[in-house]
Design a protein around this motif. Structure first.
Motif, PDB file in Angstrom:
ATOM      1  N   UNK A 105       0.991  -1.191  -0.276  1.00 22.55           N
ATOM      2  CA  UNK A 105      -0.022  -0.205  -0.029  1.00 22.55           C
ATOM      3  C   UNK A 105       0.380   1.148   0.136  1.00 22.55           C
ATOM      4  N   UNK A 106       1.091   1.407  -0.898  1.00 21.48           N
ATOM      5  CA  UNK A 106       1.721   3.472  -0.912  1.00 21.48           C
ATOM      6  C   UNK A 106       1.077   4.340  -0.290  1.00 21.48           C
ATOM      7  N   UNK A 107       2.467   4.751   0.253  1.00 20.27           N
ATOM      8  CA  UNK A 107       2.466   6.063   1.548  1.00 20.27           C
ATOM      9  C   UNK A 107       1.144   6.481   0.994  1.00 20.27           C
ATOM     10  N   UNK A 108       1.457   7.382  -0.188  1.00 13.98           N
ATOM     11  CA  UNK A 108       0.069   8.297  -0.524  1.00 13.98           C
ATOM     12  C   UNK A 108      -0.947   7.923  -0.377  1.00 13.98           C
ATOM     13  N   UNK A 109      -1.422   6.303  -0.092  1.00  8.65           N
ATOM     14  CA  UNK A 109      -2.976   6.131  -0.259  1.00  8.65           C
ATOM     15  C   UNK A 109      -4.161   6.898   1.147  1.00  8.65           C
ATOM     16  N   UNK A 110      -5.310   6.961   0.787  1.00  8.95           N
ATOM     17  CA  UNK A 110      -5.849   7.896   1.909  1.00  8.95           C
ATOM     18  C   UNK A 110      -6.898   7.090   2.162  1.00  8.95           C
TER      19      UNK A 110
END
Length: 285
Positions: free
Chosen positions: A280-285
């Motif tokens: 899960x990329x860190x930019x996923x909100x």
């Protein structure tokens, strides 16, 4: 003696009348059961040709909608009809028009038809191919389904929307999205063994990459449920994973998402029982 003769005569007359009634009754039932034509809309008629096993719908305007509790007038021939022809002038195929037609192998839909009703073509197990004309702009929820042999699905130019479970529980393995399509539900081909999706080159809203459907603004919409391969790397630049995008794929064991992904839709990976690894990329909100 005379009274006995009169009584005997009266009994014979009654017996004769009763036998005539009995012999006439089945004639009435038989006439009803063997009707080969009639009405199925205000200005729409049906006709069954037993020699060619063809059901023809003719006239102008929409066909009648049938309720769950109703039986179509051609239901008595459901195990015999092999061909259905929807003639020029018909504008709508009614709800539950062609259900449980076990011998049906071909259905021709004229380009005047603009709408398919709910459960319009359902549980026709011998039907192997279907062409939906471009005059039908929106293929709505549960229009076609339960046709276990339906593998060849053709969507002609003009179709614009493919709704939720529009083509439901058939055997479609591949499909081409026409250039005219502007909206595809992630569950449009629910319960089909879909392996690959292609998109017409000049479609302004969608494109396909390695058989996977994306929007032009880089959102992954449908990863085919039966697509082979145990791992998948989502292409760089993809910004989102849509709702139900990977729904129920049983082959995937790992999915790699690029850092450009900023959101993952509801139930995006629901039912992926073999999936054990996903970043899960860190930019996923």
């Amino acid at each position: 003696m005379k009274k006995k003769r009169n009584l005997l005569y009266q009994m014979l007359c009654l017996a004769l009348c009763f036998s005539m009634v009995l012999s006439y009754a089945p004639m009435i039932v038989s006439a009803e059961e063997t009707a080969v034509s009639g009405e199925c809309g205000d200005q729409v008629t049906w006709n069954y040709d037993a020699e060619t096993k063809t059901l023809t719908i003719g006239g102008t305007g929409p066909m009648k909608d049938y309720l769950v509790s109703e039986v179509t007038p051609w239901a008595v021939y459901a195990n015999d009809i092999t061909t259905i022809v929807i003639g020029e002038g018909i504008t709508r195929i009614g709800n539950r028009s062609f259900n449980n037609m076990t011998a049906l192998t071909s259905i021709s839909i004229s380009e005047t038809v603009a709408e398919l009703g709910v459960y319009a073509i359902y549980n026709c197990d011998a039907l192997e191919s279907l062409c939906i004309p471009g005059s039908i702009k929106r293929i709505t929820e549960y229009s076609v389904g339960g046709c276990s042999q339906l593998q060849n699905l053709t969507l002609l130019e003009g179709v614009e929307e493919i709704g939720k479970r529009a083509i439901d529980d058939c055997s479609v393995e591949s499909v081409t999205i026409p250039s005219s399509v502007v909206s595809v539900s992630p569950s449009a081909f629910f319960l089909n063994p879909l392996q690959s999706i292609t998109v017409a080159e000049n479609n302004q809203h969608y494109y396909a990459e390695d058989g996977v459907l994306f929007t032009k603004d880089k959102k992954l919409v449908i990863y085919p449920v039966a697509k082979t391969g145990t791992s998948y790397t989502v292409s760089e630049g993809t910004i989102g994973i849509g709702e139900e995008a990977f729904f129920n794929n049983q082959n995937l064991e790992s999915v790699e998402l690029p850092n450009t992904v900023t959101y993952i839709g509801k139930e995006a990976f629901l039912g992926c029982q073999q999936l054990g690894e996903i970043n899960i990329p860190s930019g996923v909100k």
